[in-house]
Design an enzyme around this catalytic site. Structure first.
Site, PDB file in Angstrom:
ATOM      1  N   ARG A 110       0.819  -1.213   0.000  1.00 22.48           N
ATOM      2  CA  ARG A 110       0.000   0.000   0.000  1.00 22.48           C
ATOM      3  C   ARG A 110       0.858   1.270   0.000  1.00 22.48           C
ATOM      4  NH1 ARG A 110      -5.448  -1.761   2.146  1.00 22.48           N
ATOM      5  NH2 ARG A 110      -6.085   0.377   2.440  1.00 22.48           N
TER       6      ARG A 110
ATOM      7  N   TYR B  56       0.731   4.246  -2.532  1.00 20.36           N
ATOM      8  CA  TYR B  56      -0.370   5.205  -2.326  1.00 20.36           C
ATOM      9  C   TYR B  56      -0.147   6.004  -1.048  1.00 20.36           C
ATOM     10  CZ  TYR B  56      -5.299   6.741  -1.954  1.00 20.36           C
ATOM     11  OH  TYR B  56      -6.460   7.475  -1.844  1.00 20.36           O
TER      12      TYR B  56
ATOM     13  N   GLY C  33       3.050   8.045  -1.199  1.00 16.40           N
ATOM     14  CA  GLY C  33       2.872   9.062  -2.250  1.00 16.40           C
ATOM     15  C   GLY C  33       2.032  10.212  -1.732  1.00 16.40           C
TER      16      GLY C  33
ATOM     17  N   ASN D 166     -12.969   7.009   3.712  1.00 12.80           N
ATOM     18  CA  ASN D 166     -13.691   6.188   2.720  1.00 12.80           C
ATOM     19  C   ASN D 166     -15.003   6.831   2.283  1.00 12.80           C
ATOM     20  OD1 ASN D 166     -11.945   4.425   4.444  1.00 12.80           O
ATOM     21  ND2 ASN D 166     -12.533   2.896   2.919  1.00 12.80           N
TER      22      ASN D 166
ATOM     23  N   VAL E 266     -14.808  -1.903  -1.176  1.00 12.05           N
ATOM     24  CA  VAL E 266     -15.742  -2.795  -0.495  1.00 12.05           C
ATOM     25  C   VAL E 266     -17.213  -2.453  -0.766  1.00 12.05           C
ATOM     26  CG1 VAL E 266     -15.761  -1.550   1.728  1.00 12.05           C
ATOM     27  CG2 VAL E 266     -16.136  -4.014   1.674  1.00 12.05           C
ATOM     28  N   VAL E 267     -17.555  -1.183  -0.792  1.00  6.50           N
ATOM     29  CA  VAL E 267     -18.974  -0.841  -0.954  1.00  6.50           C
ATOM     30  C   VAL E 267     -19.470  -1.283  -2.332  1.00  6.50           C
ATOM     31  CG1 VAL E 267     -20.638   1.048  -1.094  1.00  6.50           C
ATOM     32  CG2 VAL E 267     -18.913   1.050   0.719  1.00  6.50           C
TER      33      VAL E 267
ATOM     34  N   THR F   7     -12.652  -2.434  10.732  1.00  5.21           N
ATOM     35  CA  THR F   7     -13.683  -1.396  10.606  1.00  5.21           C
ATOM     36  C   THR F   7     -13.260  -0.296   9.630  1.00  5.21           C
ATOM     37  OG1 THR F   7     -12.785   0.006  12.356  1.00  5.21           O
ATOM     38  CG2 THR F   7     -14.339  -1.737  13.034  1.00  5.21           C
TER      39      THR F   7
ATOM     40  N   ASP G 150      -3.608  -4.338   5.552  1.00  5.25           N
ATOM     41  CA  ASP G 150      -4.983  -3.828   5.603  1.00  5.25           C
ATOM     42  C   ASP G 150      -5.240  -3.235   7.001  1.00  5.25           C
ATOM     43  OD1 ASP G 150      -7.615  -4.594   3.732  1.00  5.25           O
ATOM     44  OD2 ASP G 150      -8.113  -4.157   5.814  1.00  5.25           O
TER      45      ASP G 150
ATOM     46  N   ARG H  81      -6.653  -2.218  10.515  1.00  2.75           N
ATOM     47  CA  ARG H  81      -7.639  -2.893  11.377  1.00  2.75           C
ATOM     48  C   ARG H  81      -8.838  -2.006  11.674  1.00  2.75           C
ATOM     49  NH1 ARG H  81      -8.663  -7.649  11.508  1.00  2.75           N
ATOM     50  NH2 ARG H  81      -9.764  -7.447  13.470  1.00  2.75           N
TER      51      ARG H  81
HETATM   52  P1  NAD Z   1     -11.166   7.510  -8.911  1.00  2.00           P
HETATM   53  O1  NAD Z   1     -10.188   6.448  -9.250  1.00  2.00           O
HETATM   54  O2  NAD Z   1     -12.607   7.293  -9.236  1.00  2.00           O
HETATM   55  O3  NAD Z   1     -10.740   8.896  -9.558  1.00  2.00           O
HETATM   56  C1  NAD Z   1      -9.423   9.264  -9.777  1.00  2.00           C
HETATM   57  C2  NAD Z   1      -9.354  10.008 -11.106  1.00  2.00           C
HETATM   58  O4  NAD Z   1      -8.010  10.440 -11.340  1.00  2.00           O
HETATM   59  C3  NAD Z   1      -9.744   9.132 -12.298  1.00  2.00           C
HETATM   60  O5  NAD Z   1     -10.613   9.831 -13.144  1.00  2.00           O
HETATM   61  C4  NAD Z   1      -8.413   8.840 -12.981  1.00  2.00           C
HETATM   62  O6  NAD Z   1      -8.563   8.581 -14.366  1.00  2.00           O
HETATM   63  C5  NAD Z   1      -7.647  10.121 -12.680  1.00  2.00           C
HETATM   64  N1  NAD Z   1      -6.189   9.954 -12.716  1.00  2.00           N
HETATM   65  C6  NAD Z   1      -5.448   9.004 -12.094  1.00  2.00           C
HETATM   66  N2  NAD Z   1      -4.141   9.178 -12.353  1.00  2.00           N
HETATM   67  C7  NAD Z   1      -4.063  10.292 -13.155  1.00  2.00           C
HETATM   68  C8  NAD Z   1      -2.985  10.976 -13.760  1.00  2.00           C
HETATM   69  N3  NAD Z   1      -1.708  10.567 -13.622  1.00  2.00           N
HETATM   70  N4  NAD Z   1      -3.263  12.071 -14.505  1.00  2.00           N
HETATM   71  C9  NAD Z   1      -4.546  12.491 -14.674  1.00  2.00           C
HETATM   72  N5  NAD Z   1      -5.603  11.872 -14.132  1.00  2.00           N
HETATM   73  C10 NAD Z   1      -5.361  10.783 -13.371  1.00  2.00           C
HETATM   74  O7  NAD Z   1     -10.991   7.788  -7.349  1.00  2.00           O
HETATM   75  P2  NAD Z   1     -11.855   8.689  -6.368  1.00  2.00           P
HETATM   76  O8  NAD Z   1     -12.462   7.815  -5.361  1.00  2.00           O
HETATM   77  O9  NAD Z   1     -12.715   9.612  -7.146  1.00  2.00           O
HETATM   78  O10 NAD Z   1     -10.697   9.512  -5.641  1.00  2.00           O
HETATM   79  C11 NAD Z   1     -10.393  10.852  -6.031  1.00  2.00           C
HETATM   80  C12 NAD Z   1      -9.290  11.397  -5.147  1.00  2.00           C
HETATM   81  O11 NAD Z   1      -9.702  11.376  -3.773  1.00  2.00           O
HETATM   82  C13 NAD Z   1      -7.991  10.587  -5.220  1.00  2.00           C
HETATM   83  O12 NAD Z   1      -6.891  11.471  -5.180  1.00  2.00           O
HETATM   84  C14 NAD Z   1      -8.017   9.744  -3.971  1.00  2.00           C
HETATM   85  O13 NAD Z   1      -6.735   9.429  -3.517  1.00  2.00           O
HETATM   86  C15 NAD Z   1      -8.755  10.669  -3.001  1.00  2.00           C
HETATM   87  N6  NAD Z   1      -9.419   9.880  -1.968  1.00  2.00           N
HETATM   88  C16 NAD Z   1     -10.554   9.177  -2.243  1.00  2.00           C
HETATM   89  C17 NAD Z   1     -11.141   8.405  -1.254  1.00  2.00           C
HETATM   90  C18 NAD Z   1     -12.404   7.629  -1.512  1.00  2.00           C
HETATM   91  O14 NAD Z   1     -12.848   6.901  -0.617  1.00  2.00           O
HETATM   92  N7  NAD Z   1     -13.044   7.752  -2.653  1.00  2.00           N
HETATM   93  C19 NAD Z   1     -10.567   8.341   0.021  1.00  2.00           C
HETATM   94  C20 NAD Z   1      -9.393   9.053   0.257  1.00  2.00           C
HETATM   95  C21 NAD Z   1      -8.828   9.833  -0.739  1.00  2.00           C
HETATM   96  N1  UDP Z   2     -12.886  -5.609   1.756  1.00  2.00           N
HETATM   97  C1  UDP Z   2     -13.623  -6.782   1.875  1.00  2.00           C
HETATM   98  N2  UDP Z   2     -14.182  -7.294   0.745  1.00  2.00           N
HETATM   99  C2  UDP Z   2     -14.050  -6.706  -0.478  1.00  2.00           C
HETATM  100  C3  UDP Z   2     -13.293  -5.524  -0.592  1.00  2.00           C
HETATM  101  C4  UDP Z   2     -12.706  -5.010   0.558  1.00  2.00           C
HETATM  102  O1  UDP Z   2     -13.791  -7.334   2.978  1.00  2.00           O
HETATM  103  O2  UDP Z   2     -14.597  -7.247  -1.452  1.00  2.00           O
HETATM  104  C5  UDP Z   2     -12.304  -5.019   2.983  1.00  2.00           C
HETATM  105  C6  UDP Z   2     -10.838  -4.604   2.862  1.00  2.00           C
HETATM  106  O3  UDP Z   2     -10.001  -5.703   3.217  1.00  2.00           O
HETATM  107  C7  UDP Z   2     -10.769  -3.474   3.873  1.00  2.00           C
HETATM  108  C8  UDP Z   2     -12.149  -2.838   3.811  1.00  2.00           C
HETATM  109  O4  UDP Z   2     -13.005  -3.814   3.213  1.00  2.00           O
HETATM  110  O5  UDP Z   2     -10.575  -3.987   5.167  1.00  2.00           O
HETATM  111  C9  UDP Z   2     -12.193  -1.563   2.984  1.00  2.00           C
HETATM  112  O6  UDP Z   2     -11.582  -1.821   1.739  1.00  2.00           O
HETATM  113  P1  UDP Z   2     -11.540  -0.757   0.563  1.00  2.00           P
HETATM  114  O7  UDP Z   2     -10.699  -1.345  -0.523  1.00  2.00           O
HETATM  115  O8  UDP Z   2     -12.915  -0.326   0.213  1.00  2.00           O
HETATM  116  O9  UDP Z   2     -10.854   0.536   1.193  1.00  2.00           O
HETATM  117  P2  UDP Z   2      -9.522   0.755   2.072  1.00  2.00           P
HETATM  118  O10 UDP Z   2      -8.934  -0.539   2.482  1.00  2.00           O
HETATM  119  O11 UDP Z   2      -8.625   1.537   1.183  1.00  2.00           O
HETATM  120  O12 UDP Z   2     -10.029   1.526   3.236  1.00  2.00           O
END
Ligand code: NAD
Ligand code: UDP
Length: 321
Positions: A148, A151, A154, A180, A193-194, A216, A279, A281
């Site tokens: 991980r 990400y 980064g 999330n 997961v959702v 969780t 992953d 906890r």
């Molecule tokens: P997503 O994957 O649906 O959207 C990401 C978008 O960025 C996509 O349209 C993808 O094509 C574009 N992209 C990726 N790499 C690129 C690059 N090098 N140049 C140009 N475009 C690029 O994800 P999301 O859920 O919409 O997340 C959006 C942002 O929010 C991300 O930065 C993510 O890290 C952050 N974020 C999301 C969540 C979440 O639960 N959804 C949680 C924490 C942080």
């Molecule tokens: N997860 C799961 N089943 C799935 C996908 C994810 O049980 O089909 C679990 C995963 O191991 C994690 C949690 O759900 O503990 C949330 O995962 P997700 O990939 O949505 O987000 P993140 O781990 O980045 O919070």
């Protein structure tokens, strides 16, 4: 609906064709702003922004944020980066480049344009947290060499860059630590997961529980998240963040699976799979700062948000494009 806004701003949304970014573009256009969506479509899609294409204030450009961008802009929401562990681990080097080079390129653009810039950071900066719930002051517990890390590290480096540009160039920055987020326009095969649970339940497939299912997460509906991001951007310059943006209602994955089964009326079974490495906890935001700085808190209950998301996937699965 779009209306004339005498204070309209030129806003770049990187990752604007993704799940969160497309909702953000929609809300900014509805407020009367001019929006430039910058995306390389690696996890986003044109379908997510198709309904915006006829809007004269909306433009989309295919561009990779790892390369410099030149345009005139007042505000930048830097959302570009795959967010699903499946996708960000598929090309981990590109993921780190997107976070780090993408941040540098967008910060340089902000400096040239004298623009305000918001970074979509993440609860992943806390790693597998040993402090619970997580306040912004917690420095986190991240494995720097794990699967991980591309990400997590980064995004951590991007935060560092934002604060160094702020200190060195007096750049107005906003760092949002997004927890999330779920809702319509997640990809059906996104791997989070959702979307996994809902799609599996609707298709009558077993719901894939990773590990014992007792880990969780705290899920926030996309409308609440977008509201918070826009409020954060609109705070005075002295507010930099980082600010946690999430819903403090915490739920184990097994309970989430049962809730999805109940809301979909599905008779799917549960199927155990190995827990992915590193992953976390547990995860729950302390949102005291967001409450006081943004006068905001999430208003969508998990059941209501899931019901809206289920309705979306029912339509997507009945009419696949
Ligand atoms: P997503 O994957 O649906 O959207 C990401 C978008 O960025 C996509 O349209 C993808 O094509 C574009 N992209 C990726 N790499 C690129 C690059 N090098 N140049 C140009 N475009 C690029 O994800 P999301 O859920 O919409 O997340 C959006 C942002 O929010 C991300 O930065 C993510 O890290 C952050 N974020 C999301 C969540 C979440 O639960 N959804 C949680 C924490 C942080
Ligand atoms: N997860 C799961 N089943 C799935 C996908 C994810 O049980 O089909 C679990 C995963 O191991 C994690 C949690 O759900 O503990 C949330 O995962 P997700 O990939 O949505 O987000 P993140 O781990 O980045 O919070």
């Amino acid at each position: 609906m779009t209306f004339y806004n005498p204070n309209a701003r030129r806003i770049v949304v990187t990752g604007g064709a993704g799940f969160l970014g497309s909702h953000l573009c929609e809300r900014l256009l509805a407020a009367g702003h001019h929006v430039l969506c910058v995306d390389n479509y690696c996890t986003g899609s044109r379908a997510n922004i198709a309904h915006l294409m006829g809007n004269p204030f909306f433009e989309a450009v295919r561009h990779d944020v790892t390369l410099p961008l030149q345009t005139e802009v007042d505000e930048i929401y830097n959302m570009a980066c795959p967010a699903s562990p499946v996708y960000y681990q598929a090309d981990p080097i590109q993921t780190t480049k997107t976070s780090v080079l993408g941040a540098i390129n967008m910060l340089e653009l902000a400096c040239r344009s004298k623009a305000k810039i918001l970074q979509a950071s993440t609860s992943e900066v806390y790693g597998d947290p040993q402090v619970h719930p997580q306040p912004e002051a917690y420095w986190g517990h991240v494995n720097p060499i794990g699967l991980r890390a591309c990400y997590d590290e980064g995004k951590r480096c991007a935060e560092t860059l934002f604060f160094d540009y702020h200190r060195r160039a007096a750049l107005p920055i906003k760092v949002a630590r997004i927890f999330n987020t779920y809702g319509p326009r997640m990809q059906a095969n996104d791997g989070r997961v959702v979307s996994n649970f809902i799609v599996q339940a609707l298709r009558g497939l077993p719901l894939t529980i990773y590990g014992d299912g007792n880990q969780t997460r705290s899920f926030i509906f996309v409308d609440d998240q977008v509201d918070a991001l826009i409020r954060l951007m609109e705070t005075p310059d002295l507010v930099t963040g980082p600010v946690n943006l999430g819903n403090p209602t915490e739920i184990p994955m097994l309970a989430l699976a049962e809730l999805v089964l109940r809301l979909t009326g599905s008779r799917s079974t549960l199927e155990r799979h190995p827990l992915p490495s590193d992953d976390p906890r547990q995860r729950r935001p302390d949102i005291s700062q967001a409450r006081s700085l943004l006068l905001w808190e999430p208003t969508t209950a998990l059941e209501d948000g899931l019901s809206k998301t289920i309705a979306y996937f029912e339509q997507v699965l009945s009419f696949p494009d």
